[in-house]
Design a protein around this motif. Structure first.
Motif, PDB file in Angstrom:
ATOM      1  N   THR A   6      18.822 -35.860   9.206  1.00 16.59           N
ATOM      2  CA  THR A   6      19.840 -36.857   9.581  1.00 16.59           C
ATOM      3  C   THR A   6      19.209 -38.222   9.840  1.00 16.59           C
ATOM      4  OG1 THR A   6      19.712 -36.204  11.906  1.00 16.59           O
ATOM      5  CG2 THR A   6      21.424 -35.146  10.575  1.00 16.59           C
ATOM      6  N   ALA A   7      17.891 -38.268   9.942  1.00 14.16           N
ATOM      7  CA  ALA A   7      17.215 -39.564  10.107  1.00 14.16           C
ATOM      8  C   ALA A   7      17.154 -40.340   8.790  1.00 14.16           C
ATOM      9  CB  ALA A   7      15.806 -39.345  10.647  1.00 14.16           C
ATOM     10  N   TYR A   8      17.543 -39.693   7.687  1.00 17.53           N
ATOM     11  CA  TYR A   8      17.473 -40.339   6.366  1.00 17.53           C
ATOM     12  C   TYR A   8      18.871 -40.722   5.901  1.00 17.53           C
ATOM     13  CZ  TYR A   8      12.595 -39.464   6.396  1.00 17.53           C
ATOM     14  OH  TYR A   8      11.289 -39.532   6.744  1.00 17.53           O
ATOM     15  N   PRO A   9      18.961 -41.661   4.969  1.00 21.43           N
ATOM     16  CA  PRO A   9      20.276 -42.199   4.600  1.00 21.43           C
ATOM     17  C   PRO A   9      21.106 -41.258   3.727  1.00 21.43           C
ATOM     18  CG  PRO A   9      18.553 -43.243   3.294  1.00 21.43           C
ATOM     19  CD  PRO A   9      17.851 -42.366   4.275  1.00 21.43           C
ATOM     20  N   LEU A  10      21.522 -40.150   4.300  1.00 18.45           N
ATOM     21  CA  LEU A  10      22.371 -39.191   3.592  1.00 18.45           C
ATOM     22  C   LEU A  10      23.760 -39.220   4.216  1.00 18.45           C
ATOM     23  CD1 LEU A  10      19.791 -36.286   3.650  1.00 18.45           C
ATOM     24  CD2 LEU A  10      20.686 -37.324   1.542  1.00 18.45           C
ATOM     25  N   ASP A  11      24.783 -38.813   3.450  1.00 23.60           N
ATOM     26  CA  ASP A  11      26.117 -38.737   4.028  1.00 23.60           C
ATOM     27  C   ASP A  11      26.378 -37.366   4.631  1.00 23.60           C
ATOM     28  OD1 ASP A  11      27.264 -41.406   3.318  1.00 23.60           O
ATOM     29  OD2 ASP A  11      26.653 -40.727   1.322  1.00 23.60           O
ATOM     30  N   VAL A  12      26.014 -36.313   3.898  1.00 24.82           N
ATOM     31  CA  VAL A  12      26.268 -34.961   4.401  1.00 24.82           C
ATOM     32  C   VAL A  12      25.055 -34.071   4.154  1.00 24.82           C
ATOM     33  CG1 VAL A  12      27.872 -33.004   4.410  1.00 24.82           C
ATOM     34  CG2 VAL A  12      28.669 -35.236   3.614  1.00 24.82           C
ATOM     35  N   VAL A  13      24.676 -33.298   5.162  1.00 29.30           N
ATOM     36  CA  VAL A  13      23.651 -32.271   4.978  1.00 29.30           C
ATOM     37  C   VAL A  13      24.349 -30.910   5.105  1.00 29.30           C
ATOM     38  CG1 VAL A  13      21.474 -31.320   5.790  1.00 29.30           C
ATOM     39  CG2 VAL A  13      21.890 -33.780   5.972  1.00 29.30           C
ATOM     40  N   HIS A  14      24.290 -30.137   4.020  1.00 29.42           N
ATOM     41  CA  HIS A  14      24.943 -28.817   4.007  1.00 29.42           C
ATOM     42  C   HIS A  14      23.915 -27.752   4.354  1.00 29.42           C
ATOM     43  CE1 HIS A  14      28.351 -30.595   1.776  1.00 29.42           C
ATOM     44  NE2 HIS A  14      27.409 -31.351   1.236  1.00 29.42           N
ATOM     45  N   VAL A  15      24.283 -26.876   5.282  1.00 30.26           N
ATOM     46  CA  VAL A  15      23.325 -25.904   5.784  1.00 30.26           C
ATOM     47  C   VAL A  15      23.844 -24.485   5.661  1.00 30.26           C
ATOM     48  CG1 VAL A  15      21.967 -25.223   7.800  1.00 30.26           C
ATOM     49  CG2 VAL A  15      22.645 -27.595   7.513  1.00 30.26           C
ATOM     50  N   ALA A  16      22.971 -23.569   5.275  1.00 30.00           N
ATOM     51  CA  ALA A  16      23.289 -22.139   5.371  1.00 30.00           C
ATOM     52  C   ALA A  16      22.021 -21.424   5.805  1.00 30.00           C
ATOM     53  CB  ALA A  16      23.780 -21.603   4.033  1.00 30.00           C
ATOM     54  N   GLU A  17      21.994 -21.057   7.068  1.00 28.26           N
ATOM     55  CA  GLU A  17      20.824 -20.340   7.562  1.00 28.26           C
ATOM     56  C   GLU A  17      21.102 -18.845   7.366  1.00 28.26           C
ATOM     57  OE1 GLU A  17      18.701 -22.229  10.604  1.00 28.26           O
ATOM     58  OE2 GLU A  17      17.688 -20.407  11.237  1.00 28.26           O
ATOM     59  N   ASP A  18      20.977 -18.404   6.116  1.00 24.40           N
ATOM     60  CA  ASP A  18      21.382 -17.050   5.720  1.00 24.40           C
ATOM     61  C   ASP A  18      20.120 -16.273   5.331  1.00 24.40           C
ATOM     62  OD1 ASP A  18      22.221 -14.808   4.360  1.00 24.40           O
ATOM     63  OD2 ASP A  18      23.593 -15.876   3.002  1.00 24.40           O
ATOM     64  N   ALA A  19      19.924 -15.113   5.949  1.00 21.74           N
ATOM     65  CA  ALA A  19      18.708 -14.323   5.715  1.00 21.74           C
ATOM     66  C   ALA A  19      18.572 -13.900   4.248  1.00 21.74           C
ATOM     67  CB  ALA A  19      18.693 -13.105   6.625  1.00 21.74           C
ATOM     68  N   ASP A  20      19.702 -13.745   3.556  1.00 27.78           N
ATOM     69  CA  ASP A  20      19.654 -13.335   2.141  1.00 27.78           C
ATOM     70  C   ASP A  20      18.822 -14.306   1.297  1.00 27.78           C
ATOM     71  OD1 ASP A  20      21.115 -11.107   2.533  1.00 27.78           O
ATOM     72  OD2 ASP A  20      22.953 -11.826   1.526  1.00 27.78           O
ATOM     73  N   GLN A  42      12.057 -43.456   3.191  1.00 24.54           N
ATOM     74  CA  GLN A  42      12.401 -44.501   4.163  1.00 24.54           C
ATOM     75  C   GLN A  42      13.549 -44.018   5.046  1.00 24.54           C
ATOM     76  OE1 GLN A  42      10.805 -47.749   4.183  1.00 24.54           O
ATOM     77  NE2 GLN A  42      11.815 -47.610   6.173  1.00 24.54           N
ATOM     78  N   PRO A  43      13.271 -43.724   6.313  1.00 26.24           N
ATOM     79  CA  PRO A  43      14.370 -43.299   7.197  1.00 26.24           C
ATOM     80  C   PRO A  43      15.395 -44.424   7.321  1.00 26.24           C
ATOM     81  CG  PRO A  43      12.231 -42.966   8.261  1.00 26.24           C
ATOM     82  CD  PRO A  43      11.985 -43.777   7.030  1.00 26.24           C
ATOM     83  N   GLY A  44      16.591 -44.069   7.751  1.00 25.00           N
ATOM     84  CA  GLY A  44      17.638 -45.077   7.913  1.00 25.00           C
ATOM     85  C   GLY A  44      18.995 -44.455   7.714  1.00 25.00           C
ATOM     86  N   GLY A  45      20.032 -45.267   7.763  1.00 27.69           N
ATOM     87  CA  GLY A  45      21.380 -44.771   7.567  1.00 27.69           C
ATOM     88  C   GLY A  45      22.048 -44.455   8.891  1.00 27.69           C
ATOM     89  N   ALA A  46      23.326 -44.127   8.795  1.00 26.51           N
ATOM     90  CA  ALA A  46      24.147 -43.979   9.994  1.00 26.51           C
ATOM     91  C   ALA A  46      24.032 -42.593  10.622  1.00 26.51           C
ATOM     92  CB  ALA A  46      25.601 -44.287   9.644  1.00 26.51           C
ATOM     93  N   GLY A  47      23.280 -41.711  10.013  1.00 23.37           N
ATOM     94  CA  GLY A  47      23.204 -40.341  10.537  1.00 23.37           C
ATOM     95  C   GLY A  47      24.178 -39.453   9.780  1.00 23.37           C
ATOM     96  N   ALA A  48      23.642 -38.503   9.039  1.00 29.86           N
ATOM     97  CA  ALA A  48      24.487 -37.670   8.188  1.00 29.86           C
ATOM     98  C   ALA A  48      25.270 -36.656   9.019  1.00 29.86           C
ATOM     99  CB  ALA A  48      23.610 -36.930   7.182  1.00 29.86           C
ATOM    100  N   ALA A  49      26.429 -36.260   8.503  1.00 26.37           N
ATOM    101  CA  ALA A  49      27.178 -35.157   9.098  1.00 26.37           C
ATOM    102  C   ALA A  49      26.530 -33.853   8.659  1.00 26.37           C
ATOM    103  CB  ALA A  49      28.623 -35.209   8.624  1.00 26.37           C
ATOM    104  N   ILE A  50      26.412 -32.904   9.583  1.00 24.70           N
ATOM    105  CA  ILE A  50      25.877 -31.596   9.201  1.00 24.70           C
ATOM    106  C   ILE A  50      27.052 -30.633   9.020  1.00 24.70           C
ATOM    107  CG2 ILE A  50      24.455 -29.644   9.949  1.00 24.70           C
ATOM    108  CD1 ILE A  50      22.591 -31.566  11.279  1.00 24.70           C
ATOM    109  N   GLU A  51      27.114 -30.017   7.863  1.00 23.92           N
ATOM    110  CA  GLU A  51      28.213 -29.076   7.599  1.00 23.92           C
ATOM    111  C   GLU A  51      27.657 -27.725   7.190  1.00 23.92           C
ATOM    112  OE1 GLU A  51      30.962 -30.705   4.758  1.00 23.92           O
ATOM    113  OE2 GLU A  51      31.383 -32.461   6.038  1.00 23.92           O
ATOM    114  N   THR A  52      28.306 -26.664   7.664  1.00 23.39           N
ATOM    115  CA  THR A  52      27.856 -25.315   7.320  1.00 23.39           C
ATOM    116  C   THR A  52      28.481 -24.891   5.998  1.00 23.39           C
ATOM    117  OG1 THR A  52      27.752 -24.821   9.657  1.00 23.39           O
ATOM    118  CG2 THR A  52      27.671 -22.940   8.159  1.00 23.39           C
ATOM    119  N   LEU A  53      27.636 -24.378   5.095  1.00 18.42           N
ATOM    120  CA  LEU A  53      28.126 -23.905   3.799  1.00 18.42           C
ATOM    121  C   LEU A  53      28.638 -22.481   3.947  1.00 18.42           C
ATOM    122  CD1 LEU A  53      25.415 -24.903   1.164  1.00 18.42           C
ATOM    123  CD2 LEU A  53      27.840 -25.510   1.085  1.00 18.42           C
TER     124      LEU A  53
END
Ligand SMILES: Cc1cc2nc3c(=O)[nH]c(=O)nc-3n(C[C@H](O)[C@H](O)[C@H](O)COP(=O)(O)OP(=O)(O)OC[C@H]3O[C@@H](n4cnc5c(N)ncnc54)[C@H](O)[C@@H]3O)c2cc1C
Ligand SMILES: Nc1ncnc2c1ncn2[C@@H]1O[C@H](COP(=O)(O)O)[C@@H](O)[C@H]1O
Lengths: 325, 262
Positions: free
Chosen positions: A54-68, A165-176
């Protein structure tokens, strides 16, 4: 193609600099395309890494912490990526050009009916089309390859090609959400890491590489490592040295190994075969120490010192250490 | 068991290669064509698996290539492959990863196999993306960069190299396997092998045999080469022969200082 999606490669949440390079570049490209910059982080450690992203200029970071994702070889990761891409809509997908990155790219080509540009060092938007620049033919041609208009396109990107280069408004984290109705066939029974904790070759500003001319494993420790430490760099090797078992394959540079482009590359006892050259020729400055002034490496080095590595390298290390003290 | 190995026919890796400005394809004239070195390792793996399996196991090599290069496949037959199949059609020219994997998948389905062994990379195209795309097109488990492989209980057991170390992986057959160079050096063809290869069959398929639903070749490809140029020339480097180690070290040190690298 409107959005940009970065596939984040990591191991238990630990990633390489290329991730941040791609995150930075994703934003720049998405802005030109008028879309959004996404990242997809999967498997053990994903949630923690997503926070760091989220420190980088992204809009959304999609996450799935899935053991598979870690239990099965790539299949779940490809499913998640496909789902994320379809949800995001028309996108350019950026993948690091690594062994596993190439696998992911190939799988997505078929899943998404996409074109792929390989070993990309620059991306340009020309008349709304994505044009990718890659060295080909062992670096003898710099090609520009356009991804024809389609919903999806893929670029495997060379580490160190872009600045992070870090920056941006802070991405939203969304679960996939887990893609439904899948069964996985290739099971990972064990996963071993070698040579961890060292500076990653691809991101080292200085690479000191040794070859067959070093004659054994020991000089890598006694000759190369001190020089690398004095210059703040990493040790690499030719395939001949890796094949001889002197260093692990993870240090091999070249067509079948890592591609590096440091500020300074010092080749010690390496002849400069074409398969080695393609992995290091884009280094900013190349110095070679070789007994043979006629070795092919002389053709693409900025300075060749003809002589015995065992006599020259220790003296050089001393000079650098003294200058630093 | 039937093992199929994909081999690409590529210009000699050690030759200087260029792109033809008119066709935007690799210039092949004046350059010897050879089996892609990575595919020789794949073939070596297949031959080892055949030897270990024994019985009626066979190895077929498959190439998608202009018909004029057909005879180069004799080398694979001389190394020990049992037969060869060539997919050849003018309509395939200019195929990218998607179009290549799509056409190859249809041909490979027609040929049939229990195990598909693919090279990790081509020396000329070097995308390394065809294996993954092929596996998807064929709906197969995809296990890449193998340095060891065994077949037991109808399953493939693989030790594979990763970017940071290695893994062991198990998958059911049929499956797609790619090889790392550490699998083992490709064998030389014996004299007997070379003689025997003359009698082995190289059959040909064309697009008419495949009944594809989507276009391939340049028009079916999802990428287009638009420009190419040689890289910026590096200034000619200096070659110095110092009288001893200390003088050599000083030369490098001064050079690095001048370049502001120390
Ligand atoms: C399919 C394929 C893929 C390959 N992929 C890669 C790859 O990814 N990376 C790679 O590196 N290679 C690769 N190779 C191998 C490549 O072709 C060369 O064989 C290899 O790079 C040679 O390694 P080298 O330069 O260390 O050894 P050599 O070519 O043997 O060179 C050793 C050099 O050391 C010098 N020397 C000897 N003693 C001294 C001394 N005391 N002091 C100073 N100099 C000394 C010699 O003059 C010589 O120039 C590949 C080959 C194939 C076929
Ligand atoms: N035209 C082709 N004919 C046969 N095999 C191919 C062809 N193109 C690619 N392959 C296979 O796919 C592997 C990887 O190719 P690439 O992704 O192009 O680097 C090669 O090592 C071959 O085994």
């Amino acid at each position: 193609m409107k959005n940009v999606i970065v596939y984040v490669e990591h191991r238990h949440g630990a990633t390489r600099k290329v991730t941040f390079e791609l995150a930075t570049q994703a934003h720049a490209i998405a802005e030109q395309l008028g879309g959004k910059a996404h990242a997809v982080v999967l498997g053990a450690g994903a949630a923690r890494l997503a926070e760091a992203l989220t420190a980088y200029p992204l809009d959304v970071v999609h996450v799935a912490e899935d053991a598979d994702v870690d239990t099965y070889l790539l299949d779940p990761a490809v499913d998640y990526l496909e789902a994320a891409a379809r949800a995001a809509g028309p996108s350019l997908i950026l993948i690091p050009n690594t062994l596993s990155g190439r696998d992911v790219a190939g799988r997505l080509v078929a899943r998404l009916g996409a074109g792929v540009a390989a070993d990309v060092v620059d991306v340009k938007i020309e008349g709304g089309r994505v044009a990718c620049v890659s060295p080909k033919m062992g670096g003898a041609e710099i090609t520009t390859c356009v991804l024809k208009p389609a919903d999806f396109g893929i670029a495997t990107v060379r580490p160190n090609a872009f600045a992070a280069q870090p920056g941006g408004a802070g991405a939203a984290i969304e679960t996939l959400a887990k893609p439904a109705g899948k069964s996985y066939a290739a099971v990972v029974d064990s996963d071993v890491e070698e040579g961890s904790g060292e500076l990653a070759l691809e991101e080292a500003p200085v690479v000191i590489a040794g070859g067959r001319g070093l004659g054994g494993a020991e000089p890598f420790d006694t000759l190369l490592k001190p020089l690398a430490e004095a210059l703040g760099g990493a040790v690499g090797a030719s395939r001949a040295a890796a094949d001889a078992g002197w260093v692990p394959y993870s240090l091999q540079i070249g067509q079948t190994g890592k591609t590096v482009s440091p500020n300074l590359y010092i080749a010690i006892g390496i002849s400069g075969a074409i398969q080695h050259k393609v992995g290091m020729r884009s280094s900013s400055t190349i110095v070679a120490v070789n007994k043979d002034g006629q070795a092919p490496i002389a053709e693409f080095s900025d300075l060749v010192v003809v002589g015995d590595a065992f006599k020259i390298v220790p003296e050089l290390t001393k000079l650098i250490q003294a200058a630093k003290a | 068991m039937k093992i199929v190995v994909t081999v690409k026919l590529v210009p000699d890796p050690n030759a200087e290669k260029h792109i033809d400005p008119a066709t935007k394809r690799l210039v092949r004239t004046g350059v010897e064509t050879v089996l892609n070195p990575y595919d020789e390792y794949a073939l070596e793996a297949a031959l080892q698996l055949k030897e270990r399996a024994g019985g009626d196991t066979t190895v077929t090599v498959f190439a998608m290539s202009p018909e004029s290069l057909k005879e180069i496949l004799r080398k694979a037959l001389a190394m020990g492959a049992d037969e060869a199949v060539l997919l050849s059609d003018a309509g395939l020219e200019g195929s990218d990863v998607w179009a290549t994997s799509y056409a190859m998948a249809h041909a490979l389905k027609k040929i049939g196999f229990d195990l598909l062994v693919v090279g990790g990379l081509t020396d000329d195209g070097s995308t390394g993306a065809v294996p993954g795309a092929l596996a998807e097109q064929l709906g197969l488990p995809c296990i890449t960069n193998a340095r060891k492989a065994d077949i037991a209980d109808g399953k493939l057991h693989v030790e594979r190299e990763t970017d940071t170390g290695y893994q062991t992986v198990t998958a059911p057959l049929p499956a797609l396997l790619t090889t790392a160079l550490t699998f083992g050096e490709p064998r030389y063809a014996s004299l007997k092998g070379i003689m025997g290869a003359k009698k082995k069959t190289i059959s040909t398929l064309t697009l008419a045999d495949l009944a594809l639903d989507a276009p391939v070749g340049e028009s079916g490809s999802k990428t287009e080469l638009v420009a190419f140029a040689p890289p910026p020339v590096r200034g000619k480097g200096r070659i110095e022969t110092p009288e001893d180690g200390a003088a050599g070290a000083k030369l490098i040190f001064d050079f690095l200082k001048e370049k502001k690298l120390v």
